[in-house]
Design a protein around this motif. Structure first.
Motif, PDB file in Angstrom:
ATOM      1  N   ASN A   1       0.824  -1.209   0.000  1.00 55.06           N
ATOM      2  CA  ASN A   1       0.000   0.000   0.000  1.00 55.06           C
ATOM      3  C   ASN A   1       0.859   1.261   0.000  1.00 55.06           C
ATOM      4  O   ASN A   1       0.536   2.249  -0.671  1.00 55.06           O
ATOM      5  CB  ASN A   1      -0.929   0.007   1.206  1.00 55.06           C
ATOM      6  CG  ASN A   1      -2.057  -1.005   1.077  1.00 55.06           C
ATOM      7  OD1 ASN A   1      -2.306  -1.525  -0.005  1.00 55.06           O
ATOM      8  ND2 ASN A   1      -2.734  -1.287   2.173  1.00 55.06           N
TER       9      ASN A   1
ATOM     10  N   LEU B   1       2.072   1.954  -3.470  1.00 57.19           N
ATOM     11  CA  LEU B   1       1.024   2.503  -4.328  1.00 57.19           C
ATOM     12  C   LEU B   1       0.788   3.986  -4.056  1.00 57.19           C
ATOM     13  O   LEU B   1       0.636   4.787  -4.990  1.00 57.19           O
ATOM     14  CB  LEU B   1      -0.273   1.723  -4.143  1.00 57.19           C
ATOM     15  CG  LEU B   1      -0.227   0.253  -4.571  1.00 57.19           C
ATOM     16  CD1 LEU B   1      -1.526  -0.457  -4.206  1.00 57.19           C
ATOM     17  CD2 LEU B   1       0.039   0.123  -6.060  1.00 57.19           C
TER      18      LEU B   1
ATOM     19  N   ALA C   1       1.427   7.185  -6.596  1.00 55.24           N
ATOM     20  CA  ALA C   1       0.383   8.177  -6.857  1.00 55.24           C
ATOM     21  C   ALA C   1       0.903   9.587  -6.593  1.00 55.24           C
ATOM     22  O   ALA C   1       0.684  10.514  -7.395  1.00 55.24           O
ATOM     23  CB  ALA C   1      -0.839   7.895  -5.986  1.00 55.24           C
TER      24      ALA C   1
ATOM     25  N   LEU D   1      -4.618   4.356  -8.226  1.00 58.19           N
ATOM     26  CA  LEU D   1      -3.591   3.759  -7.360  1.00 58.19           C
ATOM     27  C   LEU D   1      -4.025   3.801  -5.902  1.00 58.19           C
ATOM     28  O   LEU D   1      -3.889   2.818  -5.161  1.00 58.19           O
ATOM     29  CB  LEU D   1      -2.268   4.504  -7.545  1.00 58.19           C
ATOM     30  CG  LEU D   1      -1.495   4.150  -8.820  1.00 58.19           C
ATOM     31  CD1 LEU D   1      -0.648   5.316  -9.281  1.00 58.19           C
ATOM     32  CD2 LEU D   1      -0.617   2.925  -8.578  1.00 58.19           C
TER      33      LEU D   1
ATOM     34  N   ALA E   1      -4.948   0.770  -3.305  1.00 57.54           N
ATOM     35  CA  ALA E   1      -4.338   0.679  -1.971  1.00 57.54           C
ATOM     36  C   ALA E   1      -5.393   0.489  -0.881  1.00 57.54           C
ATOM     37  O   ALA E   1      -5.157  -0.187   0.123  1.00 57.54           O
ATOM     38  CB  ALA E   1      -3.510   1.938  -1.687  1.00 57.54           C
TER      39      ALA E   1
ATOM     40  N   ASP F   1      -2.049   1.543 -14.195  1.00 58.17           N
ATOM     41  CA  ASP F   1      -3.115   0.641 -13.739  1.00 58.17           C
ATOM     42  C   ASP F   1      -2.599  -0.782 -13.562  1.00 58.17           C
ATOM     43  O   ASP F   1      -2.879  -1.445 -12.554  1.00 58.17           O
ATOM     44  CB  ASP F   1      -4.271   0.633 -14.744  1.00 58.17           C
ATOM     45  CG  ASP F   1      -5.027   1.944 -14.803  1.00 58.17           C
ATOM     46  OD1 ASP F   1      -4.784   2.799 -13.939  1.00 58.17           O
ATOM     47  OD2 ASP F   1      -5.849   2.115 -15.725  1.00 58.17           O
TER      48      ASP F   1
ATOM     49  N   ALA G   1      -0.251  -1.071 -10.575  1.00 63.76           N
ATOM     50  CA  ALA G   1      -0.978  -1.023  -9.304  1.00 63.76           C
ATOM     51  C   ALA G   1      -1.588  -2.372  -8.954  1.00 63.76           C
ATOM     52  O   ALA G   1      -1.436  -2.876  -7.829  1.00 63.76           O
ATOM     53  CB  ALA G   1      -2.070   0.046  -9.366  1.00 63.76           C
TER      54      ALA G   1
ATOM     55  N   LYS H   1      -0.355  -4.870  -5.826  1.00 62.46           N
ATOM     56  CA  LYS H   1      -1.258  -5.202  -4.720  1.00 62.46           C
ATOM     57  C   LYS H   1      -1.558  -6.696  -4.667  1.00 62.46           C
ATOM     58  O   LYS H   1      -1.726  -7.278  -3.582  1.00 62.46           O
ATOM     59  CB  LYS H   1      -2.562  -4.411  -4.861  1.00 62.46           C
ATOM     60  CG  LYS H   1      -3.545  -4.568  -3.681  1.00 62.46           C
ATOM     61  CD  LYS H   1      -2.960  -4.030  -2.369  1.00 62.46           C
ATOM     62  CE  LYS H   1      -3.927  -4.175  -1.205  1.00 62.46           C
ATOM     63  NZ  LYS H   1      -4.776  -2.986  -1.008  1.00 62.46           N
TER      64      LYS H   1
ATOM     65  N   VAL I   1       6.900   4.642 -11.055  1.00 59.92           N
ATOM     66  CA  VAL I   1       6.481   3.394 -10.411  1.00 59.92           C
ATOM     67  C   VAL I   1       7.658   2.746  -9.692  1.00 59.92           C
ATOM     68  O   VAL I   1       7.556   2.339  -8.527  1.00 59.92           O
ATOM     69  CB  VAL I   1       5.885   2.426 -11.455  1.00 59.92           C
ATOM     70  CG1 VAL I   1       5.674   1.044 -10.840  1.00 59.92           C
ATOM     71  CG2 VAL I   1       4.569   2.964 -12.000  1.00 59.92           C
TER      72      VAL I   1
END
Length: 419
Positions: free
Chosen positions: A31, A34, A38, A86, A90, A134, A137, A141, A165
């Motif tokens: 998390n 992410l 963002a 993102l 999270a 996308d 992310a 996760k 990223v």
């Protein structure tokens, strides 16, 4: 070719190692990564737009069509949407490690299923730079490493996003190699990726029909895919007039170059006289070319005759095919014959007909009184989507976190042996 092969296998090796690390990472670290990504995307908005401008300029010089250029644009609004996606991912529950169905067997052992990452995911896509964020992310996760191969037309945008990223991963103490962008635009890289079955577990293609057909023909690796988005809206003779107009207009004209836009409108004969002329006028005002069956032409003389090919065409443009049908049975029959099993919608106030449509139409998304444009991972609450699958095995519809996982059996015992 040897250089591309060496390069791709080096990426694959790093991704395989990173998949073990990201697969065991705790939820807090994922998390944090992410949120870091963002924040970096929003902070570097202007730099991203500058890189995107290079791609747009090159695309115009190459003569890319309007639909392709539309998918290529990375605006301030688009960057905020990536960042929001993102953060939404999270905020979602982490599926990894979840054990379901744990039950005692007569032997005394307990048997259940644990959700686990797929491993390394190869994602091959065209045009849309937001796919880079996308896909990253969802893979992060869900504990997967990913190899991203975007189209050459978006190389500057994709590099800029991928750099943010990887920086976000590193700041969270996670391996940068969990998300790698294929830097070469050599088309041979795609062919090599499709043969890396020892290093890649799943291929996800996002792009035009030609790209996906090539991947289907060449891949040695399982694929999550859809070929076409031939989406239908059926206006039943029990439809609310205003709802029907609003839904049909949105499904077709909100955006043209997307896979969940309506390509064929089906209208029940009992409502055609009252709704088709008005709807045709509104669509024509928007610049939509109408192609109709003979019964449509009786009511909309300005339309051109539809051919059999039209019913099987994904236009991705301001073109709509229209067929007037006797009723629900014929609408469902038309969908069964011509749908790509992406998204279909019915507009009706009849509960029984709505239930029949939901039950009998065999597509990955089926809707009642809503625009087909809602067939989207973000709109479905998935945070983002890695793609839309029209397959029936493993994942179907917008593919979010759960679609990027598998399950394994787990057994808990206390010294039991089999007799």
């Amino acid at each position: 070719m040897q250089d591309v092969k060496t390069y791709m296998h080096a990426i694959g090796g790093k991704a395989r190692l990173a998949s073990r690390l990201i697969g065991r990472a705790d939820t807090a670290a994922k998390n944090l990564a992410l949120v870091n990504i963002a924040n970096r995307l929003e902070a570097d908005e202007q730099a991203l737009i500058t890189e995107n401008a290079k791609d747009l300029s090159a695309g115009r010089d190459k003569g890319l069509d309007a639909a392709m250029l539309d998918r290529l644009v990375l605006s301030a609004k688009g960057i905020k949407a990536m960042a929001d996606g993102l953060r939404e991912v999270a905020a979602l529950a982490d599926p990894i490690g979840e054990i379901t169905g744990l039950a005692y067997r007569p032997s005394g052992i307990q048997v259940g299923r644990m959700r686990v990452p797929l491993g390394v995911i190869g994602i091959i896509y065209e045009s849309r730079p937001n796919v880079t964020a996308d896909a990253a992310a969802l893979c992060i996760k869900s504990g997967n490493a990913c190899i991203l191969r975007g189209g050459s037309e978006a190389i500057h945008s994709n590099r800029a996003i991928a750099a943010r990223v990887q920086a976000g991963l590193a700041a969270a103490g996670l391996p940068e190699d969990a998300v790698q962008l294929v830097e070469t635009t050599d088309r041979a890289a795609v062919g090599e990726l499709l043969r890396m079955e020892k290093q890649v577990d799943v291929i996800v293609p996002r792009g035009g029909k030609g790209l996906i057909e090539r991947i289907m023909a060449e891949s040695r690796i399982p694929i999550i895919k859809h070929l076409d988005g031939i989406c239908h809206v059926f206006i039943d003779d029990k439809a609310d007039h205003d709802k029907a107009i609003r839904i049909a207009m949105n499904a077709k004209t909100q955006r043209y170059g997307v896979c969940n836009a309506m390509e064929t409108l089906l209208v029940a004969e009992g409502i055609a006289d009252s709704i088709l002329p008005e709807l045709a006028s509104l669509l024509t005002e928007k610049g939509v070319e109408l192609r109709g069956c003979p019964k449509t032409l009786e009511r909309v003389p300005s339309a051109t005759p539809a051919t059999e090919e039209d019913w099987d065409t994904e236009y991705l443009a301001a073109i709509l095919s229209i067929r007037v049908v006797p009723g629900l049975d014929e609408a469902i029959d038309h969908i069964h014959r011509h749908s790509s099993q992406h998204t279909e919608a019915i507009v009706t106030e009849d509960y029984t007909r709505a239930r029949r449509f939901l039950r009998e139409v065999d597509s990955s998304s089926v809707m009642v009184n809503a625009s087909t444009r809602f067939a989207d991972g973000f709109e479905y609450g998935l945070g983002a989507e890695i793609g839309i699958s029209t397959d029936k095995l493993h994942a179907r519809g917008p593919v979010g976190l759960e679609g990027l996982t598998s399950q394994k059996f787990v057994v808990l015992g206390d010294g039991q042996v089999r007799g």
